[in-house]
Scaffold this motif. Structure first.
Motif, PDB file in Angstrom:
ATOM      1  N   LEU A 199     -74.105  56.222  -6.216  1.00  0.00           N
ATOM      2  CA  LEU A 199     -75.520  55.903  -6.367  1.00  0.00           C
ATOM      3  C   LEU A 199     -75.837  54.510  -5.832  1.00  0.00           C
ATOM      4  N   LEU A 200     -74.974  53.556  -6.157  1.00  0.00           N
ATOM      5  CA  LEU A 200     -75.164  52.187  -5.670  1.00  0.00           C
ATOM      6  C   LEU A 200     -74.986  52.121  -4.158  1.00  0.00           C
ATOM      7  N   ASN A 201     -73.946  52.789  -3.668  1.00  0.00           N
ATOM      8  CA  ASN A 201     -73.566  52.694  -2.262  1.00  0.00           C
ATOM      9  C   ASN A 201     -74.514  53.446  -1.337  1.00  0.00           C
ATOM     10  N   LEU A 202     -75.040  54.569  -1.817  1.00  0.00           N
ATOM     11  CA  LEU A 202     -75.883  55.420  -0.967  1.00  0.00           C
ATOM     12  C   LEU A 202     -77.364  55.320  -1.290  1.00  0.00           C
ATOM     13  N   GLY A 203     -77.681  54.715  -2.440  1.00  0.00           N
ATOM     14  CA  GLY A 203     -79.069  54.643  -2.859  1.00  0.00           C
ATOM     15  C   GLY A 203     -79.599  53.235  -3.026  1.00  0.00           C
ATOM     16  N   LEU A 204     -79.063  52.530  -4.024  1.00  0.00           N
ATOM     17  CA  LEU A 204     -79.613  51.218  -4.383  1.00  0.00           C
ATOM     18  C   LEU A 204     -79.395  50.170  -3.302  1.00  0.00           C
ATOM     19  N   PHE A 205     -78.161  50.045  -2.809  1.00  0.00           N
ATOM     20  CA  PHE A 205     -77.875  49.025  -1.791  1.00  0.00           C
ATOM     21  C   PHE A 205     -78.663  49.257  -0.497  1.00  0.00           C
ATOM     22  N   PRO A 206     -78.722  50.487   0.039  1.00  0.00           N
ATOM     23  CA  PRO A 206     -79.571  50.714   1.207  1.00  0.00           C
ATOM     24  C   PRO A 206     -81.039  50.413   0.935  1.00  0.00           C
ATOM     25  N   PHE A 207     -81.513  50.764  -0.267  1.00  0.00           N
ATOM     26  CA  PHE A 207     -82.908  50.494  -0.622  1.00  0.00           C
ATOM     27  C   PHE A 207     -83.198  48.994  -0.624  1.00  0.00           C
ATOM     28  N   LEU A 208     -82.293  48.207  -1.243  1.00  0.00           N
ATOM     29  CA  LEU A 208     -82.466  46.753  -1.271  1.00  0.00           C
ATOM     30  C   LEU A 208     -82.362  46.160   0.127  1.00  0.00           C
ATOM     31  N   PHE A 209     -81.451  46.693   0.940  1.00  0.00           N
ATOM     32  CA  PHE A 209     -81.319  46.230   2.324  1.00  0.00           C
ATOM     33  C   PHE A 209     -82.613  46.469   3.105  1.00  0.00           C
ATOM     34  N   ILE A 210     -83.209  47.639   2.914  1.00  0.00           N
ATOM     35  CA  ILE A 210     -84.461  47.969   3.606  1.00  0.00           C
ATOM     36  C   ILE A 210     -85.580  47.035   3.169  1.00  0.00           C
ATOM     37  N   LEU A 211     -85.681  46.796   1.865  1.00  0.00           N
ATOM     38  CA  LEU A 211     -86.714  45.882   1.361  1.00  0.00           C
ATOM     39  C   LEU A 211     -86.519  44.475   1.915  1.00  0.00           C
ATOM     40  N   PHE A 212     -85.266  44.010   1.925  1.00  0.00           N
ATOM     41  CA  PHE A 212     -84.965  42.686   2.466  1.00  0.00           C
ATOM     42  C   PHE A 212     -85.334  42.609   3.946  1.00  0.00           C
ATOM     43  N   THR A 213     -84.985  43.650   4.701  1.00  0.00           N
ATOM     44  CA  THR A 213     -85.248  43.672   6.148  1.00  0.00           C
ATOM     45  C   THR A 213     -86.737  43.622   6.436  1.00  0.00           C
ATOM     46  N   TYR A 214     -87.510  44.451   5.729  1.00  0.00           N
ATOM     47  CA  TYR A 214     -88.950  44.481   5.982  1.00  0.00           C
ATOM     48  C   TYR A 214     -89.655  43.219   5.467  1.00  0.00           C
ATOM     49  N   THR A 215     -89.081  42.597   4.448  1.00  0.00           N
ATOM     50  CA  THR A 215     -89.625  41.311   3.980  1.00  0.00           C
ATOM     51  C   THR A 215     -89.427  40.248   5.064  1.00  0.00           C
ATOM     52  N   ARG A 216     -88.240  40.241   5.675  1.00  0.00           N
ATOM     53  CA  ARG A 216     -87.981  39.307   6.766  1.00  0.00           C
ATOM     54  C   ARG A 216     -88.916  39.567   7.950  1.00  0.00           C
ATOM     55  N   ILE A 217     -89.121  40.840   8.267  1.00  0.00           N
ATOM     56  CA  ILE A 217     -90.032  41.197   9.367  1.00  0.00           C
ATOM     57  C   ILE A 217     -91.449  40.722   9.056  1.00  0.00           C
ATOM     58  N   LEU A 218     -91.868  40.912   7.812  1.00  0.00           N
ATOM     59  CA  LEU A 218     -93.217  40.495   7.398  1.00  0.00           C
ATOM     60  C   LEU A 218     -93.398  38.990   7.529  1.00  0.00           C
ATOM     61  N   ILE A 219     -92.389  38.230   7.080  1.00  0.00           N
ATOM     62  CA  ILE A 219     -92.468  36.765   7.141  1.00  0.00           C
ATOM     63  C   ILE A 219     -92.514  36.275   8.583  1.00  0.00           C
ATOM     64  N   ILE A 220     -91.619  36.818   9.423  1.00  0.00           N
ATOM     65  CA  ILE A 220     -91.548  36.375  10.819  1.00  0.00           C
ATOM     66  C   ILE A 220     -92.789  36.797  11.604  1.00  0.00           C
ATOM     67  N   SER A 221     -93.257  38.025  11.378  1.00  0.00           N
ATOM     68  CA  SER A 221     -94.446  38.497  12.101  1.00  0.00           C
ATOM     69  C   SER A 221     -95.702  37.731  11.662  1.00  0.00           C
ATOM     70  N   TYR A 222     -95.755  37.325  10.393  1.00  0.00           N
ATOM     71  CA  TYR A 222     -96.891  36.540   9.899  1.00  0.00           C
ATOM     72  C   TYR A 222     -96.955  35.177  10.583  1.00  0.00           C
ATOM     73  N   GLN A 223     -95.759  34.639  10.899  1.00  0.00           N
ATOM     74  CA  GLN A 223     -95.688  33.333  11.536  1.00  0.00           C
ATOM     75  C   GLN A 223     -95.866  33.418  13.056  1.00  0.00           C
ATOM     76  N   SER A 224     -95.886  34.625  13.584  1.00  0.00           N
ATOM     77  CA  SER A 224     -95.977  34.821  15.040  1.00  0.00           C
ATOM     78  C   SER A 224     -97.409  35.132  15.458  1.00  0.00           C
ATOM     79  N   ASN A 225     -97.567  35.524  16.715  1.00  0.00           N
ATOM     80  CA  ASN A 225     -98.906  35.799  17.236  1.00  0.00           C
ATOM     81  C   ASN A 225     -99.400  37.189  16.814  1.00  0.00           C
TER      82      ASN A 225
END
Length: 308
Positions: A199-225
Protein backbone atom coordinates in the motif's frame (compact mmCIF):
# COMPACT_ATOMS: atom_id res chain seq x y z
CA UNK A 1 -21.87 -23.77 4.90
CA UNK A 2 -20.48 -20.60 6.50
CA UNK A 3 -18.89 -22.65 9.26
CA UNK A 4 -16.98 -24.95 6.95
CA UNK A 5 -13.34 -24.40 6.14
CA UNK A 6 -11.97 -24.48 2.60
CA UNK A 7 -15.30 -23.78 0.90
CA UNK A 8 -14.93 -24.13 -2.87
CA UNK A 9 -17.34 -21.36 -3.88
CA UNK A 10 -17.74 -17.83 -2.57
CA UNK A 11 -21.09 -16.03 -2.76
CA UNK A 12 -20.96 -12.37 -3.83
CA UNK A 13 -23.68 -10.73 -1.74
CA UNK A 14 -23.00 -7.10 -2.66
CA UNK A 15 -25.68 -6.83 -5.35
CA UNK A 16 -28.85 -4.85 -4.59
CA UNK A 17 -32.11 -5.74 -6.34
CA UNK A 18 -30.37 -8.02 -8.84
CA UNK A 19 -33.39 -10.35 -9.12
CA UNK A 20 -35.69 -7.47 -10.00
CA UNK A 21 -33.39 -5.29 -12.12
CA UNK A 22 -30.95 -7.84 -13.56
CA UNK A 23 -31.67 -6.97 -17.22
CA UNK A 24 -31.49 -3.23 -16.57
CA UNK A 25 -28.18 -3.68 -14.73
CA UNK A 26 -26.89 -5.88 -17.54
CA UNK A 27 -27.86 -3.35 -20.22
CA UNK A 28 -26.18 -0.48 -18.35
CA UNK A 29 -23.01 -2.46 -17.57
CA UNK A 30 -22.71 -3.86 -21.10
CA UNK A 31 -23.23 -0.40 -22.65
CA UNK A 32 -20.62 1.16 -20.37
CA UNK A 33 -18.15 -1.64 -21.11
CA UNK A 34 -18.52 -1.08 -24.87
CA UNK A 35 -18.08 2.68 -24.33
CA UNK A 36 -14.95 2.08 -22.23
CA UNK A 37 -13.41 -0.09 -24.95
CA UNK A 38 -14.42 2.30 -27.74
CA UNK A 39 -13.30 5.54 -26.05
CA UNK A 40 -10.00 4.21 -24.74
CA UNK A 41 -9.02 2.42 -27.94
CA UNK A 42 -9.98 5.44 -30.07
CA UNK A 43 -7.50 7.69 -28.26
CA UNK A 44 -4.82 4.96 -28.15
CA UNK A 45 -5.18 4.49 -31.93
CA UNK A 46 -4.96 8.26 -32.51
CA UNK A 47 -1.72 8.39 -30.50
CA UNK A 48 -0.34 5.41 -32.42
CA UNK A 49 -1.33 6.79 -35.86
CA UNK A 50 -0.11 10.38 -35.56
CA UNK A 51 3.63 10.98 -35.29
CA UNK A 52 3.22 14.35 -33.57
CA UNK A 53 1.72 12.41 -30.64
CA UNK A 54 4.74 10.10 -30.35
CA UNK A 55 6.00 12.02 -27.32
CA UNK A 56 6.54 10.73 -23.77
CA UNK A 57 3.43 12.44 -22.38
CA UNK A 58 1.12 10.87 -24.97
CA UNK A 59 2.84 7.49 -24.70
CA UNK A 60 2.13 7.48 -20.96
CA UNK A 61 -1.48 8.52 -21.64
CA UNK A 62 -1.83 5.60 -24.06
CA UNK A 63 -0.37 3.25 -21.45
CA UNK A 64 -2.79 4.59 -18.82
CA UNK A 65 -5.76 4.05 -21.14
CA UNK A 66 -4.62 0.53 -22.00
CA UNK A 67 -4.34 -0.13 -18.28
CA UNK A 68 -7.97 1.01 -17.89
CA UNK A 69 -9.01 -1.41 -20.64
CA UNK A 70 -7.14 -4.27 -18.93
CA UNK A 71 -8.76 -3.36 -15.59
CA UNK A 72 -12.26 -3.28 -17.13
CA UNK A 73 -11.70 -6.56 -18.99
CA UNK A 74 -10.63 -8.18 -15.71
CA UNK A 75 -13.88 -7.07 -14.03
CA UNK A 76 -16.70 -6.76 -16.57
CA UNK A 77 -17.06 -10.27 -18.07
CA UNK A 78 -17.57 -11.79 -14.60
CA UNK A 79 -19.94 -8.98 -13.56
CA UNK A 80 -22.04 -9.44 -16.70
CA UNK A 81 -22.23 -13.21 -16.16
CA UNK A 82 -23.25 -12.70 -12.53
CA UNK A 83 -26.06 -10.34 -13.50
CA UNK A 84 -27.65 -13.03 -15.68
CA UNK A 85 -27.06 -15.85 -13.18
CA UNK A 86 -29.45 -17.03 -10.49
CA UNK A 87 -26.57 -17.20 -8.02
CA UNK A 88 -23.66 -14.76 -7.90
CA UNK A 89 -20.78 -17.06 -7.01
CA UNK A 90 -17.07 -17.35 -7.76
CA UNK A 91 -14.52 -20.07 -7.10
CA UNK A 92 -11.83 -19.48 -4.52
CA UNK A 93 -9.03 -19.62 -7.11
CA UNK A 94 -10.89 -17.26 -9.48
CA UNK A 95 -11.46 -14.85 -6.58
CA UNK A 96 -7.74 -14.84 -5.80
CA UNK A 97 -6.93 -14.14 -9.44
CA UNK A 98 -9.47 -11.32 -9.60
CA UNK A 99 -8.02 -9.89 -6.37
CA UNK A 100 -4.55 -10.00 -7.95
CA UNK A 101 -5.73 -8.28 -11.15
CA UNK A 102 -7.67 -5.59 -9.28
CA UNK A 103 -4.76 -4.44 -7.11
CA UNK A 104 -1.98 -5.06 -9.62
CA UNK A 105 -3.65 -2.86 -12.27
CA UNK A 106 -4.62 -0.27 -9.63
CA UNK A 107 -0.99 -0.06 -8.53
CA UNK A 108 0.06 0.28 -12.17
CA UNK A 109 -2.28 3.26 -12.54
CA UNK A 110 -0.59 5.07 -9.65
CA UNK A 111 2.88 4.38 -11.04
CA UNK A 112 1.86 5.51 -14.53
CA UNK A 113 0.46 8.72 -13.05
CA UNK A 114 3.79 9.16 -11.23
CA UNK A 115 5.69 8.73 -14.49
CA UNK A 116 3.42 11.31 -16.13
CA UNK A 117 3.99 13.74 -13.26
CA UNK A 118 7.76 13.33 -13.58
CA UNK A 119 7.50 13.85 -17.35
CA UNK A 120 5.59 17.11 -16.83
CA UNK A 121 8.10 18.25 -14.21
CA UNK A 122 11.08 17.73 -16.54
CA UNK A 123 9.22 19.29 -19.50
CA UNK A 124 8.23 22.47 -17.63
CA UNK A 125 11.05 22.88 -15.10
CA UNK A 126 14.01 21.51 -17.12
CA UNK A 127 13.03 22.04 -20.78
CA UNK A 128 16.60 22.06 -22.12
CA UNK A 129 17.38 18.67 -20.52
CA UNK A 130 14.03 17.13 -21.45
CA UNK A 131 15.15 15.23 -24.62
CA UNK A 132 18.13 13.77 -22.76
CA UNK A 133 16.27 12.77 -19.57
CA UNK A 134 13.07 11.46 -21.19
CA UNK A 135 14.74 9.23 -23.74
CA UNK A 136 13.17 6.11 -25.27
CA UNK A 137 15.14 3.98 -22.82
CA UNK A 138 13.81 5.94 -19.83
CA UNK A 139 10.24 5.67 -21.10
CA UNK A 140 10.60 1.92 -21.65
CA UNK A 141 11.99 1.43 -18.13
CA UNK A 142 9.14 3.44 -16.59
CA UNK A 143 6.51 1.44 -18.50
CA UNK A 144 8.01 -1.94 -17.61
CA UNK A 145 8.34 -1.01 -13.93
CA UNK A 146 4.81 0.42 -13.84
CA UNK A 147 3.36 -2.99 -14.71
CA UNK A 148 6.01 -5.33 -13.31
CA UNK A 149 6.40 -3.94 -9.76
CA UNK A 150 2.67 -4.00 -8.86
CA UNK A 151 2.29 -7.49 -10.35
CA UNK A 152 5.20 -8.81 -8.26
CA UNK A 153 4.11 -7.12 -5.05
CA UNK A 154 0.42 -8.03 -5.41
CA UNK A 155 1.25 -11.66 -6.16
CA UNK A 156 2.74 -12.12 -2.67
CA UNK A 157 -0.49 -11.59 -0.63
CA UNK A 158 -2.40 -13.59 -3.27
CA UNK A 159 0.04 -16.52 -2.91
CA UNK A 160 -0.06 -16.26 0.90
CA UNK A 161 -3.87 -16.40 0.77
CA UNK A 162 -3.95 -19.44 -1.51
CA UNK A 163 -3.38 -22.01 1.27
CA UNK A 164 -5.23 -20.17 4.04
CA UNK A 165 -8.43 -21.64 5.44
CA UNK A 166 -11.55 -19.53 5.37
CA UNK A 167 -14.62 -19.97 7.54
CA UNK A 168 -17.12 -17.80 5.65
CA UNK A 169 -18.36 -18.20 2.11
CA UNK A 170 -20.16 -14.87 1.69
CA UNK A 171 -18.27 -11.82 0.45
CA UNK A 172 -19.86 -8.40 0.96
CA UNK A 173 -19.09 -7.11 -2.51
CA UNK A 174 -19.63 -7.65 -6.23
CA UNK A 175 -16.03 -8.64 -6.94
CA UNK A 176 -13.00 -9.76 -4.95
CA UNK A 177 -11.21 -6.80 -3.36
CA UNK A 178 -9.62 -6.49 0.09
CA UNK A 179 -12.92 -7.56 1.74
CA UNK A 180 -11.70 -11.02 0.73
CA UNK A 181 -9.47 -11.03 3.85
CA UNK A 182 -12.54 -11.11 6.10
CA UNK A 183 -13.40 -14.61 4.90
CA UNK A 184 -10.33 -16.20 6.49
CA UNK A 185 -10.60 -18.01 9.80
CA UNK A 186 -7.50 -16.26 11.13
CA UNK A 187 -5.58 -13.23 9.92
CA UNK A 188 -2.08 -13.64 8.55
CA UNK A 189 0.54 -11.38 10.12
CA UNK A 190 2.91 -11.80 7.16
CA UNK A 191 0.14 -10.97 4.69
CA UNK A 192 -0.93 -7.91 6.69
CA UNK A 193 2.63 -6.58 6.92
CA UNK A 194 3.25 -7.12 3.23
CA UNK A 195 -0.13 -5.57 2.43
CA UNK A 196 0.85 -2.40 4.29
CA UNK A 197 4.22 -2.40 2.50
CA UNK A 198 2.49 -2.73 -0.90
CA UNK A 199 0.00 0.00 0.00
CA UNK A 200 2.81 2.40 0.88
CA UNK A 201 4.96 1.42 -2.10
CA UNK A 202 2.23 1.40 -4.75
CA UNK A 203 -0.21 3.92 -3.33
CA UNK A 204 0.92 6.42 -0.72
CA UNK A 205 4.49 7.08 -1.89
CA UNK A 206 3.52 7.58 -5.56
CA UNK A 207 0.66 9.83 -4.44
CA UNK A 208 3.00 11.98 -2.32
CA UNK A 209 5.55 12.06 -5.15
CA UNK A 210 2.87 13.30 -7.56
CA UNK A 211 1.72 16.00 -5.14
CA UNK A 212 5.32 17.11 -4.57
CA UNK A 213 6.01 17.19 -8.33
CA UNK A 214 2.94 19.25 -9.18
CA UNK A 215 3.63 21.60 -6.26
CA UNK A 216 7.10 22.22 -7.69
CA UNK A 217 5.60 22.78 -11.15
CA UNK A 218 3.08 25.23 -9.69
CA UNK A 219 5.78 27.22 -7.87
CA UNK A 220 8.13 27.38 -10.87
CA UNK A 221 5.38 28.18 -13.38
CA UNK A 222 4.04 30.94 -11.08
CA UNK A 223 7.49 32.52 -11.09
CA UNK A 224 7.79 32.23 -14.89
CA UNK A 225 6.10 33.98 -17.79
CA UNK A 226 2.52 33.59 -18.97
CA UNK A 227 3.32 30.97 -21.62
CA UNK A 228 4.88 28.64 -19.05
CA UNK A 229 1.86 29.04 -16.75
CA UNK A 230 -0.50 28.31 -19.65
CA UNK A 231 1.47 25.21 -20.65
CA UNK A 232 1.47 23.97 -17.06
CA UNK A 233 -2.29 24.45 -16.72
CA UNK A 234 -3.11 22.75 -20.03
CA UNK A 235 -1.00 19.65 -19.46
CA UNK A 236 -1.20 19.20 -15.67
CA UNK A 237 -4.91 19.78 -15.04
CA UNK A 238 -6.09 16.54 -16.74
CA UNK A 239 -3.51 14.50 -14.78
CA UNK A 240 -4.62 16.08 -11.49
CA UNK A 241 -8.30 15.41 -12.21
CA UNK A 242 -7.55 11.74 -12.94
CA UNK A 243 -5.35 11.51 -9.82
CA UNK A 244 -8.05 12.98 -7.54
CA UNK A 245 -10.72 10.72 -9.01
CA UNK A 246 -8.65 7.56 -8.68
CA UNK A 247 -7.34 8.44 -5.20
CA UNK A 248 -10.90 8.87 -3.89
CA UNK A 249 -11.88 5.43 -5.19
CA UNK A 250 -8.75 3.86 -3.65
CA UNK A 251 -9.44 5.56 -0.31
CA UNK A 252 -12.97 4.14 -0.36
CA UNK A 253 -11.64 0.63 -1.08
CA UNK A 254 -9.32 0.84 1.95
CA UNK A 255 -11.91 2.36 4.29
CA UNK A 256 -14.63 -0.14 3.39
CA UNK A 257 -12.86 -2.97 5.23
CA UNK A 258 -12.67 -0.87 8.40
CA UNK A 259 -16.42 -0.19 8.22
CA UNK A 260 -17.39 -3.74 7.30
CA UNK A 261 -20.56 -3.88 9.41
CA UNK A 262 -21.48 -0.18 9.51
CA UNK A 263 -21.62 0.68 5.81
CA UNK A 264 -25.13 0.38 4.26
CA UNK A 265 -25.40 -2.28 1.56
CA UNK A 266 -26.95 0.06 -1.03
CA UNK A 267 -24.28 2.72 -0.46
CA UNK A 268 -21.57 0.05 -0.70
CA UNK A 269 -23.05 -1.22 -3.97
CA UNK A 270 -23.22 2.27 -5.51
CA UNK A 271 -19.70 3.21 -4.43
CA UNK A 272 -18.22 -0.09 -5.62
CA UNK A 273 -19.81 0.43 -9.03
CA UNK A 274 -17.99 3.76 -9.34
CA UNK A 275 -14.65 1.93 -9.62
CA UNK A 276 -15.79 -0.14 -12.61
CA UNK A 277 -18.31 2.23 -14.23
CA UNK A 278 -17.07 5.75 -13.76
CA UNK A 279 -13.28 5.83 -13.60
CA UNK A 280 -12.32 3.74 -16.70
CA UNK A 281 -14.66 5.96 -18.72
CA UNK A 282 -13.48 9.14 -16.99
CA UNK A 283 -9.88 8.82 -18.21
CA UNK A 284 -10.49 8.97 -21.98
CA UNK A 285 -13.11 11.70 -21.60
CA UNK A 286 -10.74 13.91 -19.60
CA UNK A 287 -7.75 13.37 -21.89
CA UNK A 288 -9.93 13.65 -24.99
CA UNK A 289 -11.42 16.98 -23.92
CA UNK A 290 -8.54 18.60 -22.04
CA UNK A 291 -5.45 17.65 -24.07
CA UNK A 292 -5.29 20.10 -26.96
CA UNK A 293 -3.52 17.87 -29.53
CA UNK A 294 -5.74 14.86 -28.82
CA UNK A 295 -8.87 17.04 -29.04
CA UNK A 296 -7.70 18.37 -32.40
CA UNK A 297 -7.26 14.89 -33.86
CA UNK A 298 -10.60 13.76 -32.41
CA UNK A 299 -12.37 16.65 -34.14
CA UNK A 300 -10.71 15.76 -37.44
CA UNK A 301 -11.73 12.12 -37.01
CA UNK A 302 -15.39 12.92 -36.36
CA UNK A 303 -15.50 15.53 -39.13
CA UNK A 304 -14.20 12.95 -41.61
CA UNK A 305 -16.82 10.47 -40.38
CA UNK A 306 -19.59 13.02 -41.01
CA UNK A 307 -18.33 13.71 -44.53
CA UNK A 308 -18.28 9.99 -45.32
Amino acid sequence: MDDEANVTYITLSGYVGVQKYRYLYFLIMFTVYILILSCNFTIVCLIWMHKNLHEPMYIFIAALLLNSVAFSTAMYPKLLIDLLSEKQIITYSACLFQFFQFYSLSGSEFLLLSAMAYDRYVSICKPLQYPTIMSKTTISIFLVLAWLLPACQTSVPAILSADMKFCHSTLKGIFCNNSFYNLNCVSSRARSIFGVFALLNLGLFPFLFILFTYTRILIISYQSNRNVRKKAAQTCLPHLLVLISFSCLCAYDIIIVRMESDFPKTARFIMTLQAVLYHPLFNPIIYGLKMKEITKHLKRLFCQAKVI
